[in-house]
Write a protein that holds these residues in place. Structure first.
Motif, short mmCIF file in Angstrom:
data_model
loop_
_atom_site.label_atom_id
_atom_site.label_comp_id
_atom_site.label_asym_id
_atom_site.label_seq_id
_atom_site.Cartn_x
_atom_site.Cartn_y
_atom_site.Cartn_z
N ILE A 98 -12.57 8.72 -38.82
CA ILE A 98 -12.37 8.55 -37.37
C ILE A 98 -11.17 7.66 -37.11
N GLU A 99 -11.04 6.60 -37.88
CA GLU A 99 -9.90 5.69 -37.75
C GLU A 99 -8.59 6.43 -37.95
N ALA A 100 -8.54 7.30 -38.97
CA ALA A 100 -7.30 8.03 -39.26
C ALA A 100 -7.02 9.12 -38.23
N GLU A 101 -8.05 9.87 -37.82
CA GLU A 101 -7.84 11.00 -36.91
C GLU A 101 -7.47 10.56 -35.50
N PHE A 102 -8.12 9.52 -35.02
CA PHE A 102 -7.91 9.12 -33.62
C PHE A 102 -6.97 7.93 -33.47
N GLY A 103 -6.48 7.39 -34.59
CA GLY A 103 -5.53 6.30 -34.53
C GLY A 103 -6.09 5.03 -33.94
N VAL A 104 -7.35 4.70 -34.27
CA VAL A 104 -7.98 3.49 -33.75
C VAL A 104 -8.18 2.50 -34.89
N SER A 105 -8.49 1.27 -34.54
CA SER A 105 -8.73 0.25 -35.55
C SER A 105 -10.08 0.47 -36.22
N ARG A 106 -10.27 -0.23 -37.33
CA ARG A 106 -11.53 -0.14 -38.05
C ARG A 106 -12.69 -0.64 -37.18
N VAL A 107 -12.44 -1.70 -36.43
CA VAL A 107 -13.49 -2.27 -35.57
C VAL A 107 -13.91 -1.26 -34.51
N VAL A 108 -12.94 -0.59 -33.89
CA VAL A 108 -13.27 0.40 -32.87
C VAL A 108 -14.05 1.56 -33.49
N ALA A 109 -13.64 1.98 -34.68
CA ALA A 109 -14.35 3.06 -35.35
C ALA A 109 -15.81 2.68 -35.61
N PHE A 110 -16.03 1.41 -35.98
CA PHE A 110 -17.39 0.96 -36.27
C PHE A 110 -18.23 0.76 -35.01
N LEU A 111 -17.60 0.81 -33.85
CA LEU A 111 -18.38 0.75 -32.62
C LEU A 111 -19.38 1.91 -32.53
N GLY A 112 -19.07 3.01 -33.21
CA GLY A 112 -20.00 4.14 -33.22
C GLY A 112 -21.34 3.78 -33.83
N LEU A 113 -21.34 2.87 -34.81
CA LEU A 113 -22.61 2.36 -35.35
C LEU A 113 -23.27 1.42 -34.36
N SER A 114 -22.47 0.54 -33.77
CA SER A 114 -23.01 -0.48 -32.87
C SER A 114 -23.67 0.13 -31.63
N VAL A 115 -23.01 1.10 -31.00
CA VAL A 115 -23.57 1.67 -29.78
C VAL A 115 -24.84 2.47 -30.08
N TYR A 116 -24.92 3.07 -31.27
CA TYR A 116 -26.15 3.77 -31.67
C TYR A 116 -27.31 2.77 -31.75
N LEU A 117 -27.03 1.59 -32.32
CA LEU A 117 -28.07 0.56 -32.44
C LEU A 117 -28.47 0.01 -31.07
N VAL A 118 -27.52 -0.09 -30.16
CA VAL A 118 -27.86 -0.51 -28.79
C VAL A 118 -28.80 0.52 -28.17
N GLY A 119 -28.53 1.79 -28.40
CA GLY A 119 -29.42 2.84 -27.92
C GLY A 119 -30.82 2.71 -28.50
N LEU A 120 -30.91 2.38 -29.80
CA LEU A 120 -32.21 2.18 -30.42
C LEU A 120 -32.95 1.00 -29.81
N ALA A 121 -32.20 0.01 -29.33
CA ALA A 121 -32.83 -1.18 -28.75
C ALA A 121 -33.52 -0.88 -27.43
N PHE A 122 -32.92 -0.02 -26.62
CA PHE A 122 -33.43 0.19 -25.26
C PHE A 122 -34.22 1.49 -25.09
N GLY A 123 -34.18 2.36 -26.06
CA GLY A 123 -34.89 3.63 -25.94
C GLY A 123 -36.38 3.53 -25.77
N PRO A 124 -37.07 2.55 -26.41
CA PRO A 124 -38.52 2.45 -26.22
C PRO A 124 -38.96 2.30 -24.77
N ALA A 125 -38.11 1.72 -23.92
CA ALA A 125 -38.47 1.62 -22.50
C ALA A 125 -38.55 2.99 -21.86
N VAL A 126 -37.81 3.97 -22.42
CA VAL A 126 -37.89 5.35 -21.95
C VAL A 126 -39.17 6.01 -22.44
#
Length: 516
Positions: A98-126
């Motif tokens: 993702i970093e290579a294809e979209f020209g983003v930093s490593r940190v931005v690429a790893f946001l894909g892991l972080s936002v998934y975990l944020v979803g896991l945090a709030f999904g039980p309320a659903v």
């Protein structure tokens, strides 16, 4: 493994210390504190119903299903949880592509892991309102397919924004499975078998993060980063037919459907506003309140949040360590997590031994065991955790064979699973069921929100501090937290007696008893 519903608890064991007081005794003790409104809400919980089984041998009661059927159901819900957590970590190996294809930093690429975990945090309320009104299976039917749609969106994305948005909603809609699955286990198994069933079931959510980097590493180098999403879809799709074969396990829904078939008049429902207030209180407000007002919940949530954060931080740290120090190829870097996987397995075996030998027989005794009697696995895990971290910190160097730091994952995984089992069991014995759900929800949110942050600064930390001192920093924090199980053993009973949440629950029980 947290619950978003008061019925979706990991354990429903009463300690015998929380006897219901009369309303007069309660008001005298609390000098008119304004607790009664909340107590009234709790006492009107949907679990209070006149519908009951047709005797102890009712075939519709999940406790009367054959063991084969119950173990099959347990296997399927465990497999669903494995797929959900597998979806978090298989993305890690995609970050480079993702970093290579979209020209983003490593940190931005790893946001894909972080936002998934944020979803896991709030999904039980659903999940909570759906599970309460429609049952467990509806959550399973809806959750996985919708999550698959967003996973497809990630695989088809042409920019990083689409990747991040779809990853968040993929995690958000996948997470209700984690919230409801524990309740399904509780629905089926008698109290003396819950420990065994839950021990086997809980391995799956931890196996997912371990398997993700192993499979994803080969996919990213030999196919492309998008293939990690296609494989996740294959895993999810393979589970769908199994989900379709499941029967409902939630007692109120089973009895409600049966009553409708028999033409019976159903008990009156709570007014919509009152029901919404109950669910909103239990699933959203109460967890935050408990996190900051209950010392037991706060301390154990901090402990588990730290351990999970280290685990997810290692998804970035392990490749860095083994590529930098040992020149591992990218497709083999995921194999470094197998040591952690072995530790999880050994920890589960140890806990099952403790449960079958000591804990389950104790539940059948006339006097229920106290919550502090279940802290031994946590003590063992608390000692093993800094050992594993120091081991990794000072053996990851060219002069030491690569298998040695990989084996450091064994005590780390061993500690992780034992501390997790201890926390959920201790919560379930400290609080009544509806309060336990809020405590577990608070623990769940703190775990995943903290874990979402750690991968974003792990590499910078390892670059500046070095592998030895960066990992040692984690080890020193683990060392500082190590006394927690011993402190709970000494002061836990006092904290439980002073718990405001327990006082509210006892008042609710007293009010409900007076009404009946």
């Amino acid at each position: 493994m947290s619950s978003g519903s008061h019925s979706s608890t990991v354990g429903d064991v009463e300690t015998g210390l929380h006897k219901a007081m009369t309303t007069e005794e309660y008001e005298k003790e609390n000098e008119g504190a304004s607790i009664e409104p909340v107590a009234s809400i709790l006492s009107n919980s949907p679990k209070h119903t006149n519908l009951e089984w047709d005797g102890p041998n009712d075939p519709d009661n999940p406790h009367n299903w054959s063991e084969v059927r119950r173990w099959y159901y347990t296997f399927v819900v465990a497999l669903m949880c494995l797929v959900v957590t597998f979806g978090s970590s298989i993305y890690v190996s995609s970050a480079g592509g993702i970093e290579a294809e979209f020209g983003v930093s490593r940190v931005v690429a790893f946001l894909g892991l972080s936002v998934y975990l944020v979803g896991l945090a709030f999904g039980p309320a659903v999940a909570a309102p759906i599970s309460e009104s429609s049952g467990r299976n509806v959550v399973y039917y809806i959750s996985i397919p919708i999550s698959m749609l967003f996973t497809t969106g990630v695989g088809k994305a042409h920019n990083i924004g689409t990747v991040l948005v779809c990853r968040f909603f993929s995690g958000l809609f996948a997470s209700p499975v984690l919230a409801v699955a524990g309740g399904s286990i509780m629905d089926m198994w008698p109290v003396h078998m819950v420990g065994l069933a839950m021990s086997g079931f809980c391995v799956a959510p931890f196996a997912g993060p371990v398997l993700g980097p192993v499979i994803g590493g080969f996919l990213e180098t030999r196919k492309s980063w998008r293939w990690s999403m296609w494989v996740l879809l294959m895993f999810s799709g393979a589970v769908l037919p199994l989900i379709a074969s499941l029967r409902e396990t939630y007692k109120p829904i089973i009895l409600k459907r049966r009553a409708i078939k028999r033409g019976l008049t159903l008990p009156p429902k709570l007014p919509p506003g009152e029901a919404l207030k109950l669910l909103f209180t239990v699933t959203l407000i109460k967890p935050f309140i408990m996190l900051f007002t209950e010392p037991i919940v706060l301390v154990l949530s901090i402990y588990m949040a730290f351990i999970f954060a280290v685990l997810f931080g290692f998804f970035e740290a392990f490749p860095y360590v083994f590529i930098t120090v040992y020149q591992f190829k990218s497709d083999y870097q995921g194999l470094t997590f197998l040591g952690t996987g072995a530790g999880l397995l050994f920890g589960t075996i140890f806990y099952i031994f403790m449960d079958r030998k000591y804990y389950s027989p104790a539940l059948l005794q006339p006097i229920p065991p106290v919550a502090e009697s279940r802290l031994l696995p946590g003590k063992v895990g608390a000692v093993a955790l800094p050992i594993g971290l120091f081991w990794l910190a000072w053996t990851a160097r060219p002069s030491v064979h690569w298998i040695v730091p990989i084996l450091a994952g064994v005590p780390f995984g061993f500690a992780l699973i034992l501390l997790f089992f201890t926390v959920i069991t201790y919560f379930s014995m400290c609080f009544p069921a509806i309060v336990t759900a809020s405590a577990l929800a608070a623990n769940n949110m703190s775990r995943y929100l903290t874990s979402a942050a750690f991968p974003l600064f792990t590499i910078q930390m390892y670059n500046k501090m070095g592998i030895d001192w960066a990992t040692s920093f984690y080890a020193f924090v683990a060392l500082a937290l190590m006394p927690v199980p011993w402190l709970l053993e000494r002061y836990g009973a006092r904290l439980r007696a002073a718990s405001r949440s327990n006082k509210i629950a006892r008042a609710a029980a007293a009010i409900d008893a007076e009404k009946s």
